[in-house]
Design an enzyme around this catalytic site. Structure first.
Site, mmCIF file in Angstrom:
data_model
loop_
_atom_site.group_PDB
_atom_site.id
_atom_site.type_symbol
_atom_site.label_atom_id
_atom_site.label_comp_id
_atom_site.label_asym_id
_atom_site.label_seq_id
_atom_site.Cartn_x
_atom_site.Cartn_y
_atom_site.Cartn_z
ATOM 1 N N THR A 34 0.819 -1.213 0.000
ATOM 2 C CA THR A 34 0.000 0.000 0.000
ATOM 3 C C THR A 34 0.855 1.266 0.000
ATOM 4 O OG1 THR A 34 -1.808 -1.178 1.086
ATOM 5 C CG2 THR A 34 -1.870 1.224 1.182
ATOM 6 N N GLU A 42 0.975 9.769 -5.757
ATOM 7 C CA GLU A 42 1.566 11.103 -5.636
ATOM 8 C C GLU A 42 2.492 11.407 -6.807
ATOM 9 O OE1 GLU A 42 1.708 13.384 -2.086
ATOM 10 O OE2 GLU A 42 2.404 11.580 -1.039
ATOM 11 N N HIS A 68 -7.184 0.316 -1.042
ATOM 12 C CA HIS A 68 -6.404 -0.732 -1.707
ATOM 13 C C HIS A 68 -7.286 -1.977 -1.695
ATOM 14 C CE1 HIS A 68 -2.062 -2.474 -2.176
ATOM 15 N NE2 HIS A 68 -2.885 -2.898 -3.124
#
Length: 130
Positions: A34, A42, A68
């Site tokens: 994750t 990002e 996730h």
């Protein structure tokens, strides 16, 4: 500044031992971690904005709300698509979708704020100068 809602960017990466949950410490399995997925989100948003901000400006991530939802094994490729959906003065909101060859593995939103790079850095550097 040349930003418009609807702008999209896709970045991909291979799932490796280095970005696996077990290696990153976010789990005990050799599946896409994750933290790696969030970093890809990002990086993709930053890449979308590259060349579209005024001189001296940058963005900082302020919110990640990404589920996730499926595991991806070592060796497969994952792709992240971000779409700029809202511009509220200096706040930018992106819709995020991360996929592997079997389908969606992550989805949600990401927010970034436009800041003056030098002022922001100076403020952070001086945080404990009191």
């Amino acid at each position: 500044m040349a930003l418009d809602t609807g702008m999209k960017m896709i970045k991909t990466e291979k799932v490796t031992v280095e970005n696996a949950a077990k290696t990153l410490g976010s789990g005990s399995l050799l599946v896409y971690g994750t933290p790696a997925m969030l970093l890809l989100v990002e990086k993709t948003a930053v890449a979308l904005l590259d060349g579209h901000l005024d001189e001296g400006m940058t963005t900082v991530g302020t919110n990640l709300n990404v589920d996730h939802v499926s595991a991806s094994p070592i060796g497969c490729e994952v792709s992240c698509e971000v779409t700029l959906t809202e511009i509220d003065r200096k706040k930018l909101t992106f819709v995020v979708e991360v996929k592997d060859p079997a389908g969606v593995i992550g989805k949600g939103t990401h927010e970034r704020f436009i800041v003056d790079a030098e002022k922001f850095q100076n403020k952070a550097n001086g945080k404990f100068d009191k």
